[in-house]
Scaffold this active site. Structure first.
Site, mmCIF file in Angstrom:
data_model
loop_
_atom_site.group_PDB
_atom_site.id
_atom_site.type_symbol
_atom_site.label_atom_id
_atom_site.label_comp_id
_atom_site.label_asym_id
_atom_site.label_seq_id
_atom_site.Cartn_x
_atom_site.Cartn_y
_atom_site.Cartn_z
ATOM 1 N N HIS A 67 0.864 -1.188 0.000
ATOM 2 C CA HIS A 67 0.000 0.000 0.000
ATOM 3 C C HIS A 67 0.899 1.237 0.000
ATOM 4 C CE1 HIS A 67 -3.411 2.491 0.588
ATOM 5 N NE2 HIS A 67 -3.840 2.099 1.774
ATOM 6 N N ASP A 116 2.824 5.968 -6.982
ATOM 7 C CA ASP A 116 4.040 5.963 -6.174
ATOM 8 C C ASP A 116 5.338 6.062 -6.966
ATOM 9 O OD1 ASP A 116 2.848 5.808 -3.666
ATOM 10 O OD2 ASP A 116 2.479 3.669 -3.928
ATOM 11 N N HIS A 159 -1.996 -1.912 -10.122
ATOM 12 C CA HIS A 159 -3.024 -1.370 -9.235
ATOM 13 C C HIS A 159 -4.179 -2.340 -9.116
ATOM 14 C CE1 HIS A 159 -5.926 1.390 -7.459
ATOM 15 N NE2 HIS A 159 -4.850 1.966 -6.974
HETATM 16 N N1 COA Z 1 5.285 -6.305 -10.285
HETATM 17 C C1 COA Z 1 5.256 -7.524 -10.852
HETATM 18 N N2 COA Z 1 4.128 -8.195 -11.109
HETATM 19 C C2 COA Z 1 2.962 -7.607 -10.759
HETATM 20 C C3 COA Z 1 2.928 -6.342 -10.171
HETATM 21 C C4 COA Z 1 4.144 -5.701 -9.935
HETATM 22 N N3 COA Z 1 4.176 -4.491 -9.351
HETATM 23 N N4 COA Z 1 1.634 -5.999 -9.948
HETATM 24 C C5 COA Z 1 0.887 -7.014 -10.370
HETATM 25 N N5 COA Z 1 1.685 -7.991 -10.852
HETATM 26 C C6 COA Z 1 1.235 -9.242 -11.371
HETATM 27 C C7 COA Z 1 0.579 -10.041 -10.259
HETATM 28 O O1 COA Z 1 1.522 -10.803 -9.525
HETATM 29 C C8 COA Z 1 -0.378 -10.891 -11.035
HETATM 30 O O2 COA Z 1 0.315 -11.960 -11.604
HETATM 31 P P1 COA Z 1 -0.293 -13.463 -11.536
HETATM 32 O O3 COA Z 1 -1.621 -13.357 -12.242
HETATM 33 O O4 COA Z 1 0.730 -14.279 -12.228
HETATM 34 O O5 COA Z 1 -0.443 -13.758 -10.069
HETATM 35 C C9 COA Z 1 -0.805 -9.979 -12.165
HETATM 36 O O6 COA Z 1 0.236 -9.014 -12.310
HETATM 37 C C10 COA Z 1 -2.120 -9.260 -11.959
HETATM 38 O O7 COA Z 1 -2.131 -8.641 -10.706
HETATM 39 P P2 COA Z 1 -3.369 -7.731 -10.269
HETATM 40 O O8 COA Z 1 -4.536 -8.618 -10.026
HETATM 41 O O9 COA Z 1 -3.498 -6.623 -11.234
HETATM 42 O O10 COA Z 1 -2.823 -7.110 -8.904
HETATM 43 P P3 COA Z 1 -3.517 -7.135 -7.458
HETATM 44 O O11 COA Z 1 -4.838 -6.474 -7.526
HETATM 45 O O12 COA Z 1 -3.455 -8.487 -6.866
HETATM 46 O O13 COA Z 1 -2.494 -6.229 -6.633
HETATM 47 C C11 COA Z 1 -1.133 -4.379 -6.189
HETATM 48 C C12 COA Z 1 -2.443 -4.858 -6.811
HETATM 49 C C13 COA Z 1 -1.098 -2.874 -6.222
HETATM 50 C C14 COA Z 1 -1.055 -4.852 -4.717
HETATM 51 C C15 COA Z 1 0.016 -4.984 -7.002
HETATM 52 O O14 COA Z 1 -0.012 -4.459 -8.313
HETATM 53 C C16 COA Z 1 1.369 -4.717 -6.366
HETATM 54 O O15 COA Z 1 1.784 -5.465 -5.471
HETATM 55 N N6 COA Z 1 2.077 -3.646 -6.812
HETATM 56 C C17 COA Z 1 3.334 -3.293 -6.213
HETATM 57 C C18 COA Z 1 3.082 -2.532 -4.918
HETATM 58 C C19 COA Z 1 2.621 -1.124 -5.145
HETATM 59 O O16 COA Z 1 3.165 -0.409 -5.976
HETATM 60 N N7 COA Z 1 1.628 -0.704 -4.349
HETATM 61 C C20 COA Z 1 1.072 0.633 -4.426
HETATM 62 C C21 COA Z 1 -0.326 0.562 -4.934
HETATM 63 S S1 COA Z 1 -0.970 2.189 -5.266
#
Ligand code: COA
Length: 374
Positions: free
Chosen positions: A221, A311, A260
């Site tokens: 987050h 971010d 996201h």
């Molecule tokens: N880096 C690498 N892979 C990523 C990723 C990232 N930052 N964000 C998503 N993915 C991958 C996921 O692992 C998933 O892969 P899978 O289907 O093989 O498991 C796929 O992309 C789809 O993910 P999604 O469903 O869109 O993400 P989520 O809703 O589960 O999680 C976040 C959303 C924000 C938690 C996630 O994108 C993340 O952890 N981002 C990094 C942390 C971050 O920047 N947080 C700030 C948010 S404002």
């Protein structure tokens, strides 16, 4: 089993309540605060104007804004007992633990005993959070007890002045206003939902905000901008960044600052903060971190169709303003306190305790065995 498509995984897509505060990805503008597009607010408004919009329900006129800023300014000044607590927290404390404890201590000293006090308590937090962060940081890192009563009109200016011991330049003040606006509100994200759940028990405002800070602390987050900074700092140039990013993707590492939970193609906050990062890079004569960040963005989109969230470019933008990385998430706290508090007010105005149900996955019937026989 809870059906994943129905939102069982992380409650995706579940409507968990009503709000008039914010839309995320559901209108013409991808992100609006009370109907105003984020791009317009970040370009035209001051942070205090947006705080007023969220907390009081409409955009202030000239007099209302002037009065509101004067009110926030008059609420500055840390209580001595809170300074004592901040001085006891070590240099290597997690800055979000400092914010959480600072907020909680404020709740001890200035407890909200009646909801009619909510606006006073909220505005006081807005006035004091930058002081909590800077007082602790400067005392634990530089050994100085700063005078937090500066003359700056805005929260953005006040924060930068306390941190750097001199009034900020106009470019930095404006960039900070934009940043605080971008982070102010985001519907039912994890920390805001925490605040609303807490509010629904009719708890006090400091408990709601303290809980929200705890949720924001997590790297999935609020902590992402700090981790993005640590990553880009390790890259010598764009080609190095590209090689490392590809290796990370190969290893299936999560890359902070990308992706996201709701947005699918872009985060509208990114375009705004990216422009600020570019302007600030020009201002400091950066030839590494901004181009490195742009290359990371290109690689992630090309390889995975993953886009920068709010971010990623915040990391370089803050860095160019001379803000220490460990204060990135505490700044987010100051900003998001407006959104959290507006949600608490909204929850209180039409409350029913939030109490969802769970899909039970344990054993159907367990036979009791006396302790000596297990
Ligand atoms: N880096 C690498 N892979 C990523 C990723 C990232 N930052 N964000 C998503 N993915 C991958 C996921 O692992 C998933 O892969 P899978 O289907 O093989 O498991 C796929 O992309 C789809 O993910 P999604 O469903 O869109 O993400 P989520 O809703 O589960 O999680 C976040 C959303 C924000 C938690 C996630 O994108 C993340 O952890 N981002 C990094 C942390 C971050 O920047 N947080 C700030 C948010 S404002």
């Amino acid at each position: 089993m809870v059906d994943k498509a129905l939102g069982g995984a992380g409650l995706r897509g579940q409507v968990a309540g009503e709000t008039a505060l914010c839309t995320v990805g559901t209108t013409g503008h991808q992100l609006t605060y009370r109907g105003y597009g984020i791009e317009t607010l970040a370009e035209k408004a001051e942070f205090e104007e947006v705080a007023y919009l969220l907390l009081r329900g409409h955009l202030p006129n000239v007099n209302e804004l002037q009065d509101y800023k004067a009110r926030l300014k008059s609420m500055r000044g840390l209580p001595e007992k809170l300074k004592e607590v901040l001085e006891r927290m070590p240099k290597d404390a997690h800055p979000m633990d400092v914010m959480r404890t600072g907020c909680s201590m404020l709740g001890v000293l200035e407890t909200e005993t009646d909801f009619s006090q909510q606006d006073d308590r909220i505005d006081r937090m807005l006035a004091l959070f930058p002081e909590i962060m800077c007082y602790w940081y400067r005392y634990s890192h530089d050994g100085v007890r700063i005078d937090t009563l500066k003359d700056d009109e805005s929260i953005a200016g006040h924060f930068l002045h306390m941190l750097h011991d001199k009034p900020p330049k106009e470019l930095h003040r404006k960039a900070m206003h934009a940043s605080l606006i971008l982070y102010a509100e985001h519907e039912f994200n994890a920390s805001t939902f925490t605040a609303r759940v807490c509010a629904s028990t009719l708890s006090d405002i400091h408990s709601c905000i303290t809980g929200a800070i705890g949720s924001l602390r997590g790297p999935l987050h609020g902590g992402a901008n700090e981790m993005a900074m640590a990553m880009i700092e390790g890259f010598d140039d764009p080609d190095h960044a590209e090689r490392e990013m590809l290796a990370k993707l190969e290893r299936k590492e999560k890359i902070m600052g990308f992706g996201h939970a709701i947005y699918r193609e872009s985060d509208p906050r990114n375009a705004v903060i990216k422009r600020w990062s570019e302007r600030l890079a020009e201002d400091v004569g950066d030839t590494r971190l901004y181009p490195v960040s742009v290359r990371c963005e290109e690689v992630m989109w090309r390889e995975k169709k993953l886009f920068c969230n709010a971010d990623f470019f915040h990391a370089s933008a803050y860095h160019f303003m001379g803000i220490p990385t460990k204060l990135f998430t505490p700044i987010f706290v100051t900003s998001r306190t407006t959104g959290w508090a507006a949600h608490v007010k909204e929850q209180r105005a039409k409350n029913r305790i939030i109490r969802p149900s769970a899909e039970y996955t344990g054993p159907e019937h367990a036979e009791w065995v006396d302790i000596q026989d297990r």
